[in-house]
Scaffold this active site. Structure first.
Site, short mmCIF file in Angstrom:
data_model
loop_
_atom_site.label_atom_id
_atom_site.label_comp_id
_atom_site.label_asym_id
_atom_site.label_seq_id
_atom_site.Cartn_x
_atom_site.Cartn_y
_atom_site.Cartn_z
N HIS A 105 0.83 -1.21 0.00
CA HIS A 105 0.00 0.00 0.00
C HIS A 105 0.87 1.25 0.00
CE1 HIS A 105 -2.45 3.15 2.10
NE2 HIS A 105 -3.30 2.78 1.16
N GLU A 158 1.97 1.98 -3.48
CA GLU A 158 0.89 2.60 -4.27
C GLU A 158 0.91 4.12 -4.09
OE1 GLU A 158 -3.61 3.66 -3.42
OE2 GLU A 158 -3.08 1.60 -2.88
N HIS A 159 1.13 4.57 -2.86
CA HIS A 159 1.18 6.01 -2.59
C HIS A 159 2.41 6.66 -3.23
CE1 HIS A 159 -1.97 7.10 0.47
NE2 HIS A 159 -2.13 5.80 0.39
N GLU A 198 -4.98 8.66 6.42
CA GLU A 198 -5.89 7.74 5.73
C GLU A 198 -6.36 6.64 6.69
OE1 GLU A 198 -5.81 4.48 2.06
OE2 GLU A 198 -4.25 6.03 2.19
#
EC number: 3.4.24.64
Length: 489
Positions: A101, A104-105, A181
């Site tokens: 994840h 992805e950022h 987030e």
């Protein structure tokens, strides 16, 4: 004498849209006789069927590196192209959980050829959209653009996954973004409950961990962790370049060879094995009487994507259905559970789910209830599950089959969901299942099949339960477990 007439009025533009066989169309009159218009006549219903099934072909080519290129050309002026990678949080361990994840950022924070600002300006000037997401088994990067900009979109995607700078300053800045987030996710009780459900169902395994990872990992993930994850998992045999819309497969293939070529080399040795994830019937309860509503999920172990029983469980999932108070209705609702829920005012909403992974899955139901109706709602749910195993009717199954086919076709509306479907199916099945084949497999499910398969996976099986909120009235696990079967005298 009964007379039947049919009148058809078509504009010239409408006639041109009839694919290219615009001189022939068969219509049934009120009395059942065949009515024709146009110069040529369809000689049989078989010809009509061939036209209906004339959907764009999904073309697939595998490069020497193992990268699979798959596309569907529908002739649109826009397209969606993306990279579907067989890598997600399931390939992580406790120490690096959250790395997929985090990557992805970092994807859009600049490459060796483009700064973050240059990348954003180029995408905006194209009128395109660039996005990414991470799941437990897949990571996806995709772009939506004009068909004429397909070469630039593919080049940008290739640049992102091969040449990201992963700068230390950007990594530190992104930590704060991911932590914020995480705070937002914690306010979404449905996501919280499903994370708890995975944690208890797949205890001490990779599927039991969250996609974002724990706070301590987010604060400690280093550039080396990100680079190691890329070099370990971003390999040709585990990547699909998928496209849909106005795309030429030959052009896409040439672009793939040029921008990826041998750079996505195969693994040195065996492809990293997917860690096994054992299902455990168990529960997690987080009681908070200050919350207005109880959020609860209950599930049994299901099967992976490619298992023969998957389609039947999908039909069973559709049979249970979903309901919300805003739907209204009553005893005329098609779902039996919705009828009982609405009539007894048992919950605010519920939705059934069938979550599949490579070798396992979760089949169950998520509900939002008042604290006083939690026990009654759960009892009705389990009773309905038992009915699926013992006495579901053919008419119910026929309705569920039709609804499932309709929902699946409605989801394939536009280049992005079609591209998503291509990429996901290529990773799961190594091919894209044609719509007629999928419909035939759904139509093969009948009431007897539902009873057999549901008995196999639901009846007398230990469930996994996750509950949050005012759950004092929730029965204990032993009682819930005992309700997973019917005792007969």
């Amino acid at each position: 004498m009964a007379a039947a007439a049919a009148r058809v009025v078509l504009s010239s533009a409408a006639r041109r849209r009839l694919w290219g066989f615009s001189e022939s169309l068969l219509i049934r009159g009120a009395a059942g006789r065949s009515l024709y218009f146009g110069e040529n006549r369809l000689r049989s219903t078989q010809a009509a069927t061939q036209v209906v099934l004339n959907v764009p072909e999904t073309r697939v080519t595998c490069l020497e590196s193992g990268l699979r290129v798959a596309s569907e050309d529908s002739g649109l002026s826009t397209c969606t192209v993306g990279l579907w990678i067989d890598a997600g949080s399931r390939y992580e361990n406790e120490k690096n959980n959250g790395t997929a994840h985090f990557l992805e950022h970092m994807a859009f924070k600049g490459t060796k050829k483009r700064s973050q600002l240059d990348l954003e300006l180029e995408i905006e000037n194209m009128g395109a959209h660039l996005n990414a997401y991470t799941s437990r088994e897949q990571t996806v990067y995709y772009a939506k653009a004009f068909s004429k900009d397909l070469p630039r979109a593919v080049e940008i995607l290739a640049d992102i996954i091969q040449n990201s700078t992963l700068g230390e300053a950007e990594i530190e800045r992104e930590r704060g973004v991911i932590l914020r987030e995480m705070q937002e996710v914690e306010t979404n009780l449905q996501e919280v409950v499903f994370d708890y459900l995975h944690a208890t169902a797949y205890q001490n395994t990779a599927l039991g961990r969250t996609i974002l990872g724990p706070t301590e990992n987010i604060k400690s993930i280093s550039r080396k962790d990100l680079v190691d994850y890329i070099t370990t998992h971003y390999k040709g045999p585990r990547i699909v370049l998928a496209a849909a819309g106005g795309v030429s497969h030959d052009e896409l293939l040439d672009l793939a060879k040029f921008h990826f070529g041998d750079s996505l080399c195969t693994h040195k040795g065996e492809i990293p094995a997917l860690p096994p994830c054992k299902f455990t019937g168990s529960e997690i309860r987080v009681r908070d009487d200050k919350m207005p509503l109880a959020h609860l999920a209950i599930a049994v172990e299901a099967v992976g994507w490619a298992h023969p029983d998957t389609i039947c469980l999908m039909v069973a999932n559709t049979l249970i259905g979903n309901w919300d108070r805003s739907f209204g209705g009553g005893m005329n609702l098609s779902s039996k559970l919705a009828q009982l829920t609405c009539h007894g005012n048992l919950c605010h909403s519920f939705q059934s789910f069938n979550t599949s992974y490579t070798d396992t899955g979760l089949w169950g139901l998520y509900m939002v209830c008042e604290s006083s109706t939690v026990a009654d709602m759960l009892h009705v749910v389990q009773k309905e599950w038992m009915r699926l195993c013992t006495s579901v009717t053919e008419s119910e199954v026929a309705r569920a089959r039709n609804l499932l086919k309709t929902n699946m076709l409605l989801q394939l509306d536009g280049s992005t969901p079609i591209c998503e479907d291509i990429g996901r199916q290529m990773l799961c099945y190594n091919r894209r299942i044609p719509i007629p084949e999928l419909e035939a497999r759904i139509d093969a499910v009948n009431a007897e099949t539902i009873r057999e398969v549901c008995t196999k996976y639901i009846y007398n099986r230990s469930p996994a339960i996750a509950a949050v909120g005012p759950i004092k009235q929730l029965p204990d696990f032993k009682q819930i477990r005992s309700n997973m079967c019917w005792l007969r005298d």
